[in-house]
Design a protein around this motif. Structure first.
Motif, PDB file in Angstrom:
ATOM      1  N   ARG A   1     -43.832  -2.329  -1.814  1.00  0.00           N
ATOM      2  CA  ARG A   1     -42.793  -3.077  -1.096  1.00  0.00           C
ATOM      3  C   ARG A   1     -43.367  -4.184  -0.224  1.00  0.00           C
ATOM      4  O   ARG A   1     -42.726  -4.665   0.697  1.00  0.00           O
ATOM      5  CB  ARG A   1     -41.923  -2.134  -0.254  1.00  0.00           C
ATOM      6  CG  ARG A   1     -41.220  -1.064  -1.049  1.00  0.00           C
ATOM      7  CD  ARG A   1     -40.113  -1.634  -1.878  1.00  0.00           C
ATOM      8  NE  ARG A   1     -38.988  -2.084  -1.053  1.00  0.00           N
ATOM      9  CZ  ARG A   1     -38.010  -2.862  -1.513  1.00  0.00           C
ATOM     10  NH1 ARG A   1     -38.047  -3.314  -2.758  1.00  0.00           N
ATOM     11  NH2 ARG A   1     -37.014  -3.224  -0.733  1.00  0.00           N
ATOM     12  N   ARG A   2     -44.600  -4.592  -0.498  1.00  0.00           N
ATOM     13  CA  ARG A   2     -45.135  -5.803   0.118  1.00  0.00           C
ATOM     14  C   ARG A   2     -44.782  -6.970  -0.791  1.00  0.00           C
ATOM     15  O   ARG A   2     -44.510  -6.785  -1.980  1.00  0.00           O
ATOM     16  CB  ARG A   2     -46.650  -5.703   0.298  1.00  0.00           C
ATOM     17  CG  ARG A   2     -47.077  -4.533   1.173  1.00  0.00           C
ATOM     18  CD  ARG A   2     -48.548  -4.618   1.518  1.00  0.00           C
ATOM     19  NE  ARG A   2     -49.026  -3.427   2.187  1.00  0.00           N
ATOM     20  CZ  ARG A   2     -50.001  -3.424   3.083  1.00  0.00           C
ATOM     21  NH1 ARG A   2     -50.597  -4.553   3.417  1.00  0.00           N
ATOM     22  NH2 ARG A   2     -50.396  -2.302   3.647  1.00  0.00           N
ATOM     23  N   SER A   3     -44.788  -8.166  -0.231  1.00  0.00           N
ATOM     24  CA  SER A   3     -44.341  -9.334  -0.980  1.00  0.00           C
ATOM     25  C   SER A   3     -45.463 -10.347  -1.113  1.00  0.00           C
ATOM     26  O   SER A   3     -46.285 -10.495  -0.205  1.00  0.00           O
ATOM     27  CB  SER A   3     -43.142  -9.982  -0.281  1.00  0.00           C
ATOM     28  OG  SER A   3     -42.089  -9.048  -0.147  1.00  0.00           O
ATOM     29  N   VAL A   4     -45.482 -11.044  -2.242  1.00  0.00           N
ATOM     30  CA  VAL A   4     -46.532 -12.022  -2.537  1.00  0.00           C
ATOM     31  C   VAL A   4     -45.878 -13.343  -2.937  1.00  0.00           C
ATOM     32  O   VAL A   4     -44.950 -13.358  -3.758  1.00  0.00           O
ATOM     33  CB  VAL A   4     -47.451 -11.532  -3.674  1.00  0.00           C
ATOM     34  CG1 VAL A   4     -48.504 -12.589  -4.016  1.00  0.00           C
ATOM     35  CG2 VAL A   4     -48.121 -10.215  -3.294  1.00  0.00           C
ATOM     36  N   VAL A   5     -46.371 -14.426  -2.340  1.00  0.00           N
ATOM     37  CA  VAL A   5     -46.013 -15.776  -2.782  1.00  0.00           C
ATOM     38  C   VAL A   5     -47.196 -16.312  -3.570  1.00  0.00           C
ATOM     39  O   VAL A   5     -48.309 -16.398  -3.051  1.00  0.00           O
ATOM     40  CB  VAL A   5     -45.691 -16.711  -1.608  1.00  0.00           C
ATOM     41  CG1 VAL A   5     -45.283 -18.097  -2.126  1.00  0.00           C
ATOM     42  CG2 VAL A   5     -44.604 -16.122  -0.724  1.00  0.00           C
TER      43      VAL A   5
ATOM     44  N   ASP B   1     -52.702  -5.996   8.475  1.00  0.00           N
ATOM     45  CA  ASP B   1     -51.433  -5.362   8.101  1.00  0.00           C
ATOM     46  C   ASP B   1     -50.390  -6.362   7.608  1.00  0.00           C
ATOM     47  O   ASP B   1     -49.185  -6.211   7.854  1.00  0.00           O
ATOM     48  CB  ASP B   1     -50.857  -4.552   9.267  1.00  0.00           C
ATOM     49  CG  ASP B   1     -51.770  -3.404   9.673  1.00  0.00           C
ATOM     50  OD1 ASP B   1     -52.338  -2.758   8.775  1.00  0.00           O
ATOM     51  OD2 ASP B   1     -51.931  -3.165  10.886  1.00  0.00           O
ATOM     52  N   ALA B   2     -50.823  -7.381   6.877  1.00  0.00           N
ATOM     53  CA  ALA B   2     -49.868  -8.337   6.317  1.00  0.00           C
ATOM     54  C   ALA B   2     -48.983  -7.646   5.282  1.00  0.00           C
ATOM     55  O   ALA B   2     -49.471  -6.921   4.426  1.00  0.00           O
ATOM     56  CB  ALA B   2     -50.612  -9.502   5.674  1.00  0.00           C
ATOM     57  N   ASN B   3     -47.677  -7.851   5.394  1.00  0.00           N
ATOM     58  CA  ASN B   3     -46.776  -7.378   4.336  1.00  0.00           C
ATOM     59  C   ASN B   3     -46.191  -8.536   3.539  1.00  0.00           C
ATOM     60  O   ASN B   3     -45.413  -8.330   2.609  1.00  0.00           O
ATOM     61  CB  ASN B   3     -45.662  -6.487   4.889  1.00  0.00           C
ATOM     62  CG  ASN B   3     -44.877  -7.145   6.010  1.00  0.00           C
ATOM     63  OD1 ASN B   3     -44.536  -8.324   5.918  1.00  0.00           O
ATOM     64  ND2 ASN B   3     -44.595  -6.400   7.052  1.00  0.00           N
ATOM     65  N   ILE B   4     -46.565  -9.760   3.913  1.00  0.00           N
ATOM     66  CA  ILE B   4     -46.253 -10.959   3.150  1.00  0.00           C
ATOM     67  C   ILE B   4     -47.572 -11.683   2.919  1.00  0.00           C
ATOM     68  O   ILE B   4     -48.248 -12.059   3.887  1.00  0.00           O
ATOM     69  CB  ILE B   4     -45.277 -11.883   3.903  1.00  0.00           C
ATOM     70  CG1 ILE B   4     -43.945 -11.174   4.147  1.00  0.00           C
ATOM     71  CG2 ILE B   4     -45.080 -13.192   3.144  1.00  0.00           C
ATOM     72  CD1 ILE B   4     -43.046 -11.901   5.130  1.00  0.00           C
ATOM     73  N   LEU B   5     -47.980 -11.841   1.674  1.00  0.00           N
ATOM     74  CA  LEU B   5     -49.268 -12.458   1.357  1.00  0.00           C
ATOM     75  C   LEU B   5     -49.034 -13.710   0.524  1.00  0.00           C
ATOM     76  O   LEU B   5     -48.452 -13.651  -0.557  1.00  0.00           O
ATOM     77  CB  LEU B   5     -50.159 -11.475   0.595  1.00  0.00           C
ATOM     78  CG  LEU B   5     -51.583 -11.952   0.286  1.00  0.00           C
ATOM     79  CD1 LEU B   5     -52.362 -12.225   1.571  1.00  0.00           C
ATOM     80  CD2 LEU B   5     -52.330 -10.924  -0.563  1.00  0.00           C
ATOM     81  N   ILE B   6     -49.516 -14.841   1.038  1.00  0.00           N
ATOM     82  CA  ILE B   6     -49.409 -16.122   0.344  1.00  0.00           C
ATOM     83  C   ILE B   6     -50.739 -16.413  -0.334  1.00  0.00           C
ATOM     84  O   ILE B   6     -51.783 -16.423   0.332  1.00  0.00           O
ATOM     85  CB  ILE B   6     -49.066 -17.255   1.328  1.00  0.00           C
ATOM     86  CG1 ILE B   6     -47.773 -16.937   2.100  1.00  0.00           C
ATOM     87  CG2 ILE B   6     -48.959 -18.585   0.595  1.00  0.00           C
ATOM     88  CD1 ILE B   6     -47.574 -17.805   3.330  1.00  0.00           C
ATOM     89  N   LEU B   7     -50.724 -16.653  -1.628  1.00  0.00           N
ATOM     90  CA  LEU B   7     -51.929 -16.954  -2.398  1.00  0.00           C
ATOM     91  C   LEU B   7     -51.812 -18.376  -2.934  1.00  0.00           C
ATOM     92  O   LEU B   7     -50.929 -18.659  -3.754  1.00  0.00           O
ATOM     93  CB  LEU B   7     -52.099 -15.964  -3.551  1.00  0.00           C
ATOM     94  CG  LEU B   7     -52.198 -14.484  -3.170  1.00  0.00           C
ATOM     95  CD1 LEU B   7     -52.231 -13.617  -4.430  1.00  0.00           C
ATOM     96  CD2 LEU B   7     -53.437 -14.213  -2.323  1.00  0.00           C
TER      97      LEU B   7
END
Length: 252
Positions: free
Chosen positions: A197-201, A165-171
């Protein structure tokens, strides 16, 4: 009504004055970073700029020597990846952390807090299939990792984060192992995450990738912030970011 602006209400992550030293090198030199809900935020810089170190701190792999981290404006100390996961943060590393003889499902379930003997494997496999279908990741939970391409292995790492259930994903440099069609699919997935509305780096050293995938971009150079700005302003000043600093020139 609240006195907060929209951007303040939507602020998920705030990192201030982050310093990380390793023997003989300062990887992050009072670096700052902010991430908003539903944002794809490019983290741009040459190799050695401190991008991955900064995100490893957010994910709990390293602890900062100085600086503060806020999640939804609450100050936190993230001492391990498990603590990061509990805060809704997932990370897909450039070098995957999968056990090749095991199945996709087994890799996804490894490290969960629940003991294996109370897990319902059929329910878990159904959940993996549901997530895979929803995001068009197309992974068979029964496949073994050694049977998969590098692009498919990356999808397994993404599934691991989404399963938790990650809502912040770092790639971290995610396109380095992908074919052009797989890169296109990754960008589609990133856009879908943002639409929910999830966030990605998105960590990269490639200007064209942040232009294709990001909303805002933070540029790091020699561990320091150069600027944070919307991507449509980035191309105008990219020469400033890519030209060597006096310190860099003395190294070459």
């Amino acid at each position: 009504m609240s006195g907060l602006t929209l951007s303040q209400k939507d602020l998920l992550v705030r990192m201030e004055g982050i310093v990380k030293r390793f023997p003989g090198v300062v990887a992050n030199d009072h670096a700052d970073f902010e991430l908003r809900a539903g944002e794809v935020h490019g983290l741009l810089g040459e190799n050695g700029a401190g991008k991955t170190t900064l995100m490893n701190i957010l994910y709990g792999i390293h602890r900062p020597d100085e600086g503060e981290i806020y999640i939804r404006e609450k100050k936190v100390t993230i001492g391990s990846p498990r603590e990061a996961i509990n805060l809704g943060i997932g990370m897909v590393h450039q070098h995957f952390k999968l056990v090749e003889p095991h199945t996709v499902l087994e890799n996804i379930l490894l490290g969960l807090k629940e003991p294996a003997f109370i897990l319902n494997l059929k329910d878990a496999a159904d959940k993996v299939l549901e997530i895979s279908t929803r995001y068009e990741l197309h992974i068979d939970p029964r496949a073994r990792i050694w049977q998969l391409s590098m692009g498919e292995r990356q999808r397994v790492e993404i599934l691991k984060a989404l399963y938790r259930d990650a809502n912040i994903l770092i790639l971290d440099e995610p396109t380095s192992v992908l074919t052009p069609p797989e890169t296109k699919e990754l960008f589609r997935f990133i856009a879908q995450m943002a639409s929910e509305r999830r966030s990605v780096v998105f960590i990269t050293h490639k200007l064209d990738e942040v232009m294709a995938a990001s909303d805002r971009v933070t540029v790091l150079r020699a561990g320091r912030n150069v600027d944070t700005l919307p991507k449509d302003q980035l191309e105008k000043t990219c020469l400033l970011y890519t030209s060597p600093s006096p310190r860099d020139r003395t190294r070459s």
